[in-house]
Every structure is written in structure tokens, then in C-alpha cells.
Design an enzyme around this catalytic site. Structure first.
Site, PDB file in Angstrom:
ATOM      1  N   THR A 162     -17.831  -2.750   6.521  1.00 54.20           N
ATOM      2  CA  THR A 162     -17.793  -2.270   5.132  1.00 54.20           C
ATOM      3  C   THR A 162     -16.605  -2.929   4.431  1.00 54.20           C
ATOM      4  O   THR A 162     -16.729  -4.040   3.952  1.00 54.20           O
ATOM      5  CB  THR A 162     -17.717  -0.736   5.055  1.00 54.20           C
ATOM      6  OG1 THR A 162     -16.632  -0.260   5.864  1.00 54.20           O
ATOM      7  CG2 THR A 162     -19.013  -0.098   5.523  1.00 54.20           C
ATOM      8  N   LYS A 201     -16.003  -1.709  13.864  1.00 52.85           N
ATOM      9  CA  LYS A 201     -15.703  -1.803  12.445  1.00 52.85           C
ATOM     10  C   LYS A 201     -14.784  -0.654  12.079  1.00 52.85           C
ATOM     11  O   LYS A 201     -14.766   0.401  12.729  1.00 52.85           O
ATOM     12  CB  LYS A 201     -16.970  -1.789  11.591  1.00 52.85           C
ATOM     13  CG  LYS A 201     -17.756  -0.502  11.568  1.00 52.85           C
ATOM     14  CD  LYS A 201     -17.263   0.562  10.613  1.00 52.85           C
ATOM     15  CE  LYS A 201     -17.130  -0.008   9.212  1.00 52.85           C
ATOM     16  NZ  LYS A 201     -16.495   1.018   8.314  1.00 52.85           N
ATOM     17  N   THR A 209     -13.433   6.275  17.205  1.00 51.28           N
ATOM     18  CA  THR A 209     -12.918   5.546  16.052  1.00 51.28           C
ATOM     19  C   THR A 209     -13.997   5.496  14.982  1.00 51.28           C
ATOM     20  O   THR A 209     -14.930   6.291  15.004  1.00 51.28           O
ATOM     21  CB  THR A 209     -12.477   4.136  16.480  1.00 51.28           C
ATOM     22  OG1 THR A 209     -11.925   3.485  15.360  1.00 51.28           O
ATOM     23  CG2 THR A 209     -13.615   3.330  17.054  1.00 51.28           C
ATOM     24  N   GLU A 233      -6.845  -1.044   5.569  1.00 51.13           N
ATOM     25  CA  GLU A 233      -6.984  -1.356   4.146  1.00 51.13           C
ATOM     26  C   GLU A 233      -5.622  -1.535   3.484  1.00 51.13           C
ATOM     27  O   GLU A 233      -4.800  -0.626   3.442  1.00 51.13           O
ATOM     28  CB  GLU A 233      -7.769  -0.246   3.453  1.00 51.13           C
ATOM     29  CG  GLU A 233      -9.226  -0.233   3.872  1.00 51.13           C
ATOM     30  CD  GLU A 233      -9.998   0.953   3.353  1.00 51.13           C
ATOM     31  OE1 GLU A 233     -11.240   0.879   3.382  1.00 51.13           O
ATOM     32  OE2 GLU A 233      -9.379   1.936   2.917  1.00 51.13           O
ATOM     33  N   ASN A 286      -9.199   1.993  -2.318  1.00 51.24           N
ATOM     34  CA  ASN A 286      -9.857   3.280  -2.242  1.00 51.24           C
ATOM     35  C   ASN A 286     -10.087   3.920  -3.609  1.00 51.24           C
ATOM     36  O   ASN A 286     -10.984   4.746  -3.768  1.00 51.24           O
ATOM     37  CB  ASN A 286      -9.068   4.223  -1.320  1.00 51.24           C
ATOM     38  CG  ASN A 286      -9.294   3.874   0.137  1.00 51.24           C
ATOM     39  OD1 ASN A 286     -10.293   4.251   0.718  1.00 51.24           O
ATOM     40  ND2 ASN A 286      -8.374   3.125   0.705  1.00 51.24           N
ATOM     41  N   THR A 346     -17.496   2.001  -6.323  1.00 52.32           N
ATOM     42  CA  THR A 346     -18.090   1.015  -7.216  1.00 52.32           C
ATOM     43  C   THR A 346     -18.222  -0.334  -6.554  1.00 52.32           C
ATOM     44  O   THR A 346     -18.738  -1.254  -7.156  1.00 52.32           O
ATOM     45  CB  THR A 346     -17.246   0.862  -8.495  1.00 52.32           C
ATOM     46  OG1 THR A 346     -15.930   0.424  -8.139  1.00 52.32           O
ATOM     47  CG2 THR A 346     -17.157   2.170  -9.237  1.00 52.32           C
TER      48      THR A 346
END
Length: 404
Positions: free
Chosen positions: A150, A176, A187, A273, A399, A404
């Protein structure tokens, strides 16, 4: 004891995989399929989030038999918090795979990842399963690793080879995850394949213990996902003698199996991230592993520690504070804390107080991409090790715009 090779989940004998774009996402691959040529021993660990996704519920039910032969995964839609319809859709995915491969539905596991609360577009998913089946290949492991991503920036894969009973056994995995990472029993998504012949009950115990010391020791942002899953299929095609706790070479297998899972867990954190720093926290001389874990995870989950490391600030007060509220039974005046990188550590806390460390030396170390914190509790002989990352401006950007 084992060799790391450039491989993936189709490196073990008898595994095919595919990763295709079916239209859940606009452009990137969004469905993966992993299939064993023969029925396999299977084990799994799953999220403890009470809002667990429909595919988690279905996979828990199907893996109860200890057998599996296929895993289907979609990305871009988590099929979480979707009620009865979500459960029915996950069952439809399992049934569709079973029909395409001529399997029993109970031998198929299912996983999903992506946006929460949106029904699966089954008019896209079901034809997509046919596409993924047609694309199955003994060289399809890399494509499958792409299909489960993702917000990840790259694929996460690893493979090892170990010789047991004179047979070459391969253990491989893909994963992932880069956000919503504070696993508890697993995880984000991790899939392990091996051609080892292994006793099913032992495999489940090994996966649980390994997960506790790898996936359950990482944190990106303190959130436990609705979809966290780790599953393993062992198809026995290496033709070794059955592995269990009494096998004379079981230690070699455990070492290689642990490496695969630790590698994937650490790779998830490194791809956190917006992360700019990778952090390893090691707690030594605790009474138990659990006590060491409590302290390590308290540090790794502290947003104040994370932001200090992003700013390359050796703020020892934030570290000792996170140790203090960890609920571990400790005497803060006995605690020593060391901070640095993989080459050097400086003692920054002694007897619960800051030390007169060399600030220039520390500032240079904190420029490193990989940092270490070592905490000595001085109360026992056990310990624990965990991994995390810093918290940057980009985490909020990613985040803030995710849906979107």
C-alpha cells in the site's frame, strides 16, 4: 548455519505465485496469489484488534485445521469494519480461489489491506482472481511481493537455505507494512513459505514464539491494524525427516526461520511512513523477557523520543521518562542508558541521572540513519530487543492525505 539467497516465496520447491493489477487501485498491482503444489502444513498469528477485518476472521477459521494450500491477498481495500457483507465477500474470495484451483475452500487463506470501512468491489475482485490464477508462475514471487503493498516504498522479501538431513531446505517470505504498525500477535501482512517437512503443532508454536520476538517487537506509530496477519505454509517437498522439537538439527531450522521473520520485521520499520531514522532498542539485565519488552516498547512508542531522534537531539530526559512510565518493576536509580549508532555508544544516563557526555561526539552519531539505545536495568539476566523509527513531518503528510 544457513545461507541468505536472493529469492522470494517461490524459491522453496513447489510454490507458485502471482501479482497482478485488477483495478482496485488505479495503476499498481493490487492482488497476489500464493499456491503450493501440494497440501501444506499451515500456521498463523493474527491481530488482537477487536475491530478485526473480515479476512482475518475467515483465515482464523480456515487455518484451524492446520492445513492450507493457497493464500489470496488484495491491496487497496482492507475489507475491515464492513459487517456481514464484508465476511460474505471474504468467503466469496476463498470460494473463487478454491474453484479456480480445484481445492477445498477450507484450504484457502485470505488477507486484505488498504482503506478501512469501504466494501470490496466484488465486480472487480472476482474476475481479478481469475486473472491472478492465470498468471501463477514458479517465478512469480517478486510480483506477489508487489501486489500486497500500500504505502510501502518498495518490496520486502527474503530467502534462506539450510541443509538438514542432507536435504536443501528453503525458507522465504514477503511482507508489507509501513504505517499503522504496533503489532500484537503479528505484523501488517507477512507470508512465509518453506519446502521443509515439519510437524504442524510445532510449526504453530514456532511461529507464535518467533512473532513474539520479531513482529511484536516493532513499532512505527503505535497503531495496531485491523488486518495484521502472519501465515506460513510448509509443503514438505524438501523430503527431509519430519522436523519437531526432538529433531537433532532443529536448531538450524529455527535459526533460519527466525532470521527470515526478523529481517521482514526490521524491513517494515525501515520503511516506516516518513521515517528518516531506524532505531534499535535493547534492554539488558531485566528479570524476564516480558519485562525487557515492556521497557523497550515504551521507548519505541514514545512520540517525544521519536521526534527527538528526528531532530537529532540527545534528549535523555525523554528516554528516561518513557522507561519510568513503562510499568516495569525497576529502580530508576539503578538504570543506565546508552545512546549512539552501530559503531559507538555513549552513556547518557547513570543512576537515573544524566551524564557529562561529549555533546559534539553525540551530535555526530545522531546524524546516522541507524541508531541504538541500550538500557541496563541491573535487576536480572534476561533481556529483549525491539525496533522502531523516528516520527517526521512526512508521517503527518502521508496519513493526513491517505484516504485520497
Amino acid at each position: 548455519m544457513f545461507q541468505v539467497i536472493d529469492g522470494d516465496i517461490t524459491s522453496p520447491k513447489g510454490f507458485k505465485a502471482s501479482g497482478v493489477h485488477i483495478g482496485i487501485k488505479k495503476r499498481k498491482k493490487d492482488m497476489s496469489l500464493i499456491v503450493s503444489d501440494v497440501p501444506a502444513e499451515a500456521a498463523g498469528v493474527f491481530t488482537t484488534n477487536k475491530a478485526c477485518a473480515a479476512p482475518v476472521i475467515v483465515s482464523r477459521e480456515n487455518i484451524a485445521s492446520g492445513k492450507a494450500q493457497a493464500i489470496v491477498v488484495n491491496s487497496g481495500n482492507a475489507n475491515a469494519c464492513t459487517g456481514k457483507q464484508g465476511y460474505e465477500d471474504a468467503c466469496k474470495m476463498v470460494k473463487a480461489v478454491a474453484e479456480e484451483l480445484n481445492l477445498s475452500p477450507e484450504d484457502v487463506l485470505v488477507a486484505s489491506t488498504g482503506i478501512i470501512g469501504v466494501p470490496l468491489p466484488m465486480e472487480t475482485v472476482l474476475p481479478g482472481i481469475k486473472t491472478a490464477t492465470a498468471a501463477l508462475s514458479y517465478d512469480g514471487g517478486y510480483a506477489a511481493a508487489e501486489g500486497i503493498l500500500t504505502t510501502d516504498t518498495d518490496v520486502k522479501k527474503v530467502a534462506t537455505v539450510v541443509e538438514i538431513d542432507g536435504k536443501k531446505i528453503t525458507i522465504a517470505g514477503i511482507a508489507k507494512g509501513s504505517g499503522m504498525i504496533l503489532p500484537n500477535m503479528a505484523t501488517m501482512l507477512s507470508f512465509i513459505t518453506t519446502d521443509a517437512k515439519i510437524e504442524g503443532g510445532f510449526l504453530q508454536r514456532l511461529l507464535k514464539d518467533t512473532s513474539d520476538r520479531t513482529y511484536n517487537m516493532i513499532s512505527v506509530d503505535g497503531d495496531t491494524s485491523t488486518n495484521d496477519t502472519v501465515s506460513v505454509m510448509a509443503n514438505g517437498m524438501a523430503e527431509n525427516k519430519t522436523l519437531d522439537e526432538n529433531h537433532p538439527e532443529i536448531g538450524k531450522f529455527i535459526e533460519a526461520f527466525y532470521y527470515v521473520n526478523e529481517y521482514l520485521a526490521k524491513t517494515i520499520v525501515k520503511d516506516g511512513e516518513g521515517a528518516t531514522k531506524f532505531l534499535e532498542v535493547e534492554v539488558i539485565n531485566s528479570r524476564t523477557f516480558e519485562e525487557g519488552k515492556t521497557v523497550a516498547m515504551s521507548i519505541l512508542n514514545s512520540n517525544l523520543v521519536k521526534t527527538a531522534l528526528f531532530g537529532e537531539d540527545p534528549n535523555w530526559g525523554r528516554i528516561i521518562c518513557s522507561i519510568g512510565y513503562s510499568e516495569a518493576d525497576l529502580d530508576i536509580e539503578q538504570v543506565e542508558v546508552f545512546l549512539g549508532n552501530n559503531d559507538k555508544l555513549l552513556k547518557i544516563v547513570e543512576n537515573g541521572q544524566g551524564t557529562d557526555f561529549d555533546m559534539e561526539d553525540m551530535e555526530n552519531m545522531l546524524k546516522s540513519k541507524e541508531l541504538r539505545i541500550v538500557v541496563d536495568l541491573h535487576v536480572g539476566v534476561e533481556g529483549a530487543k525491539g525496533w522502531g523509527c523516528d516520527l517526521s513531518y512526512d508521517y503527518v503528510k502521508i496519513n493526513g492525505a491517505y484516504s485520497t
